[in-house]
Design a protein around this motif. Structure first.
Motif, PDB file in Angstrom:
ATOM      1  N   LEU A 155       0.837  -1.199   0.000  1.00  0.00           N
ATOM      2  CA  LEU A 155       0.000   0.000   0.000  1.00  0.00           C
ATOM      3  C   LEU A 155       0.868   1.244   0.000  1.00  0.00           C
ATOM      4  O   LEU A 155       1.799   1.358   0.796  1.00  0.00           O
ATOM      5  CB  LEU A 155      -0.912   0.040   1.235  1.00  0.00           C
ATOM      6  N   ALA A 156       0.549   2.177  -0.875  1.00  0.00           N
ATOM      7  CA  ALA A 156       1.263   3.448  -0.952  1.00  0.00           C
ATOM      8  C   ALA A 156       0.671   4.438   0.040  1.00  0.00           C
ATOM      9  O   ALA A 156      -0.446   4.241   0.556  1.00  0.00           O
ATOM     10  CB  ALA A 156       1.163   4.004  -2.368  1.00  0.00           C
ATOM     11  N   VAL A 157       1.389   5.510   0.277  1.00  0.00           N
ATOM     12  CA  VAL A 157       0.882   6.587   1.129  1.00  0.00           C
ATOM     13  C   VAL A 157      -0.461   7.060   0.552  1.00  0.00           C
ATOM     14  O   VAL A 157      -0.595   7.266  -0.650  1.00  0.00           O
ATOM     15  CB  VAL A 157       1.896   7.749   1.203  1.00  0.00           C
ATOM     16  N   GLY A 158      -1.454   7.170   1.432  1.00  0.00           N
ATOM     17  CA  GLY A 158      -2.794   7.580   1.029  1.00  0.00           C
ATOM     18  C   GLY A 158      -3.746   6.432   0.775  1.00  0.00           C
ATOM     19  O   GLY A 158      -4.962   6.626   0.761  1.00  0.00           O
ATOM     20  N   ASP A 159      -3.224   5.221   0.575  1.00  0.00           N
ATOM     21  CA  ASP A 159      -4.095   4.062   0.364  1.00  0.00           C
ATOM     22  C   ASP A 159      -4.825   3.706   1.653  1.00  0.00           C
ATOM     23  O   ASP A 159      -4.319   3.905   2.755  1.00  0.00           O
ATOM     24  CB  ASP A 159      -3.297   2.847  -0.107  1.00  0.00           C
ATOM     25  N   THR A 160      -5.996   3.133   1.506  1.00  0.00           N
ATOM     26  CA  THR A 160      -6.818   2.727   2.645  1.00  0.00           C
ATOM     27  C   THR A 160      -6.402   1.341   3.116  1.00  0.00           C
ATOM     28  O   THR A 160      -6.405   0.390   2.337  1.00  0.00           O
ATOM     29  CB  THR A 160      -8.306   2.741   2.266  1.00  0.00           C
ATOM     30  N   ALA A 161      -6.082   1.231   4.406  1.00  0.00           N
ATOM     31  CA  ALA A 161      -5.641  -0.037   4.993  1.00  0.00           C
ATOM     32  C   ALA A 161      -6.771  -0.767   5.716  1.00  0.00           C
ATOM     33  O   ALA A 161      -6.790  -1.993   5.757  1.00  0.00           O
ATOM     34  CB  ALA A 161      -4.494   0.206   5.960  1.00  0.00           C
ATOM     35  N   ILE A 162      -7.712  -0.016   6.298  1.00  0.00           N
ATOM     36  CA  ILE A 162      -8.830  -0.629   7.032  1.00  0.00           C
ATOM     37  C   ILE A 162     -10.055   0.258   6.902  1.00  0.00           C
ATOM     38  O   ILE A 162      -9.955   1.486   6.899  1.00  0.00           O
ATOM     39  CB  ILE A 162      -8.481  -0.846   8.528  1.00  0.00           C
ATOM     40  N   VAL A 163     -11.208  -0.399   6.770  1.00  0.00           N
ATOM     41  CA  VAL A 163     -12.496   0.293   6.803  1.00  0.00           C
ATOM     42  C   VAL A 163     -13.372  -0.456   7.790  1.00  0.00           C
ATOM     43  O   VAL A 163     -13.462  -1.688   7.750  1.00  0.00           O
ATOM     44  CB  VAL A 163     -13.184   0.325   5.425  1.00  0.00           C
ATOM     45  N   CYS A 164     -14.003   0.297   8.677  1.00  0.00           N
ATOM     46  CA  CYS A 164     -14.948  -0.277   9.635  1.00  0.00           C
ATOM     47  C   CYS A 164     -16.190   0.607   9.648  1.00  0.00           C
ATOM     48  O   CYS A 164     -16.089   1.809   9.894  1.00  0.00           O
ATOM     49  CB  CYS A 164     -14.321  -0.337  11.024  1.00  0.00           C
ATOM     50  N   ALA A 165     -17.331   0.022   9.359  1.00  0.00           N
ATOM     51  CA  ALA A 165     -18.603   0.741   9.407  1.00  0.00           C
ATOM     52  C   ALA A 165     -19.553  -0.032  10.318  1.00  0.00           C
ATOM     53  O   ALA A 165     -19.625  -1.261  10.257  1.00  0.00           O
ATOM     54  CB  ALA A 165     -19.208   0.880   8.009  1.00  0.00           C
ATOM     55  N   VAL A 166     -20.257   0.710  11.159  1.00  0.00           N
ATOM     56  CA  VAL A 166     -21.223   0.108  12.080  1.00  0.00           C
ATOM     57  C   VAL A 166     -22.475   0.971  12.078  1.00  0.00           C
ATOM     58  O   VAL A 166     -22.380   2.198  12.184  1.00  0.00           O
ATOM     59  CB  VAL A 166     -20.673   0.023  13.516  1.00  0.00           C
ATOM     60  N   SER A 167     -23.630   0.341  11.953  1.00  0.00           N
ATOM     61  CA  SER A 167     -24.879   1.083  12.081  1.00  0.00           C
ATOM     62  C   SER A 167     -25.700   0.504  13.222  1.00  0.00           C
ATOM     63  O   SER A 167     -25.575  -0.668  13.586  1.00  0.00           O
ATOM     64  CB  SER A 167     -25.687   1.050  10.776  1.00  0.00           C
TER      65      SER A 167
END
Length: 142
Positions: free
Chosen positions: A85-97
């Motif tokens: 992953l380059a600088v600025g790339d997304t490493a983790i996403v967490c969404a909760v509703s």
């Protein structure tokens, strides 16, 4: 309900995670997006990329970590990247509703912290001069 819990070696789609947790019963969604930054307190120079690798059981463990926080009325979507992953790339996403914001915020934060300490994913931090160091060798197979 666990809508998504995955490790991917392809870019993560933030909008897809929010769509995964959308529901007519949910009045709140909390979102965390972790990205690669160009610096680290332990780096001697500029960070140019992170190379993530995962234990073979990491996908199952991620699902278990999400399941540990699942409760009535929640929807959870979490993904972690592997690979380079380059600088600025997304490493983790967490969404909760959830029906109310407090639960969404609390569970989102708890899951991100749980992933940080309990998911057997490791990163090699590469600097502009070519030097590299392994960071965050925590996380154990469950």
């Amino acid at each position: 309900m666990i809508a998504r819990a995955e490790l991917r070696d392809a870019p993560l789609d933030v909008a897809a995670h929010l769509a995964d947790v959308a529901a007519p019963t949910s009045g709140a969604s909390a979102l965390f997006v972790g990205t690669v930054r160009d610096h680290d307190p332990d780096a001697s120079g500029e960070v140019v990329r992170l190379d993530y690798s995962a234990h073979p059981d990491a996908a199952r463990i991620l699902a278990d970590l999400a399941g540990d926080l699942d409760a009535e009325g929640l929807r959870i979507a979490v993904s972690h990247r592997t690979g380079s992953l380059a600088v600025g790339d997304t490493a983790i996403v967490c969404a909760v509703s959830s029906a109310h914001r407090a639960d969404a915020f609390d569970v989102c934060r708890a899951l991100v912290e749980s992933v940080k300490t309990g998911l057997p994913v490791w990163k090699k931090q590469v600097e502009a001069d070519g030097s590299a160091a392994w960071i965050g060798l925590g996380g154990t197979a469950r």
